[in-house]
Design an enzyme around this catalytic site. Sequence first.
Site, PDB file in Angstrom:
ATOM      1  CE  LYS A 143       2.174   6.978  -8.585  1.00 30.75           C
ATOM      2  NZ  LYS A 143       1.043   6.137  -8.102  1.00 30.75           N
ATOM      3  CG  HIS A 146       6.391   0.543  -4.399  1.00 24.87           C
ATOM      4  ND1 HIS A 146       6.251  -0.610  -3.671  1.00 24.87           N
ATOM      5  CD2 HIS A 146       6.061   1.560  -3.567  1.00 24.87           C
ATOM      6  CE1 HIS A 146       5.840  -0.314  -2.445  1.00 24.87           C
ATOM      7  NE2 HIS A 146       5.713   1.001  -2.362  1.00 24.87           N
ATOM      8  CG  HIS A 149       6.008  -2.565  -9.424  1.00 24.13           C
ATOM      9  ND1 HIS A 149       5.854  -1.378  -8.746  1.00 24.13           N
ATOM     10  CD2 HIS A 149       4.917  -2.695 -10.208  1.00 24.13           C
ATOM     11  CE1 HIS A 149       4.711  -0.813  -9.123  1.00 24.13           C
ATOM     12  NE2 HIS A 149       4.130  -1.587 -10.002  1.00 24.13           N
TER      13      HIS A 149
END
Length: 583
Positions: A143, A146, A149
């Site tokens: 992924k 994001h 984070h």
Amino acid sequence: MSPEKVYGGVHLVPYRGVSELFYCFVFKLYRWLAFLEKISPRRQSDFRLSVSHLRQKGFLPSAEDIQTQAESLARQLNRDSVVEDVTVGRAVINFKIKRDVLAEKILEQVSKEGHTFGLKSALLCGQQKGRTLVEFSSPNIAKKFHAGHLRSTIIGNFISNLKEALGNEVVRMNYLGDWGLQFGMLGAGFQDYGSQEELKANPLQHLFQVYVRVNAEAEKDEGVRQRAGEFFRQLESGEEEALALWRHFREISVGEYQRVYQRLGIRFHEYSGESFHQKQALDVLERLRAQGLLRTTEKGTGVVDLSPAGDMSCFATVLRSDGTSLYITRDLAAAIDRKEAYDFDEMIYVTDKSQEGHFRQVFQILRAMGHQWADSCRHVPFGLVRGMKTRKGEVVFLEDVLEEAKGRVLRNMQATWTSKELEDPDVTAERVGVAALIIQDFRGPLESDYSFDWGRVLQMQGDTGLFLQYTHSRLCSLTRMHGSGEGGPLDPMLLQEEQGAGVLKQILRYDEALLQCSCDLQPKHLVNFLLALSHLVAVGLRTLPVKGSPLPLAQARLRLFDSARTVLANGMRILGVTPVEKM
């Protein structure tokens, strides 16, 4: 070195090896009480000590009349080469210090110690040193990084920097989310919808699209979910075809993350992950079973009873009914493995506050297993960021945030500053943009949620990262034009003005800010210190001119401003901010 002294029944030892300057009552007891009221410098007194606060802390008996107590205590405090006058106010003791001595000792010390200034303070000598393992950032592989984070990443970096500065050996660990049922979902999805061409062209974006699509399909088709479960079982049983695909996803993910970490100026000693401990998790389950701690519920799940009464009113699930491991099982295995591998003195986990219950259970189970070192494990929780948007709308990925910050700073520089003089405006804009994000994040308590506002984040005036960077760059510009003042003699008698004394007294408090940060791992103390120093410097730059002043006065002021620049840069680096020299 001067011998120990006693003031008012309090034993004081020499501070920083500087004659009487730092072990007189005001600079020792005042500071060791940590976090007594700070009163703004004023003409009548330089520092004020609250007697009521001393009583609250238990340093003085509370039965006696407080004013009588204040007067009695003041009589015991001798004037010396540093303390010029001691007077009594209403339940307070006022101290006026000899500013020439303050200026001489502080500027000499900053010049001598440089980037280590304040770190050897007696105030910090009692801090435990050893090996600290910090787990932070920890994105999920396959992924894109994001935006959520960001907080774990910069907070963990700050804690690591602080611990290193204070003399600890630090292991920076990135514990990737690289195992679990979601990879069964992704593996099954990639078999149906994946494209090697798109994976090569834009790896994480393509994996993200596959993951979103397969989850949508699983909502409508139970067969998709069953195939995902089967793929994960293949991973857990070590089937090579499934593992090869998973390894490929992991490698390209780590490569993409490292680009983002480089932009943030963050490094790791180790990239670990749940997958490293999936076999060890089985050993943990066996140990729990052998110790009589593992129970099986009617649903077939494995649990550990955490209730004080042993009545299963509170328990942690550590094994699924199908025999596969869980996140908490792998965290237990990881903790045990790290203790064996690193023999850490403390381990700090940096995750959002929704995981407080999870880590409480992890630490409880470790203690139940007989691992008393679990008491040295600590969770640092943080809140959520709301309203983070780019010009394109809601932010999903961290790189979009970094690009937005850099772009906005660059536009501001081109419109209002002399960016044409910069060798690489993009690098400067990136560093200023990252500083803006970090200072915005660190200004308040970490556990608090906050609303993100680009307008506030990028203000030049006010308590922002831009203001810190601008102050540092102004001080660097002053040094480039006139030097640091180190070449000539220092006459401290020339630094008697309120504005100069204010800067010096703020520099003196640097170790206090570090101590506060060390105690609760909250960066706000250091942020507030640096912002206060920057505001005092801004006043000093307006009222204490270097250009046009007689040479001895110019030299003294340059030494003052260069010391402020050193301390400002030191603190910024601990926060994870790279100071810029031009803007």
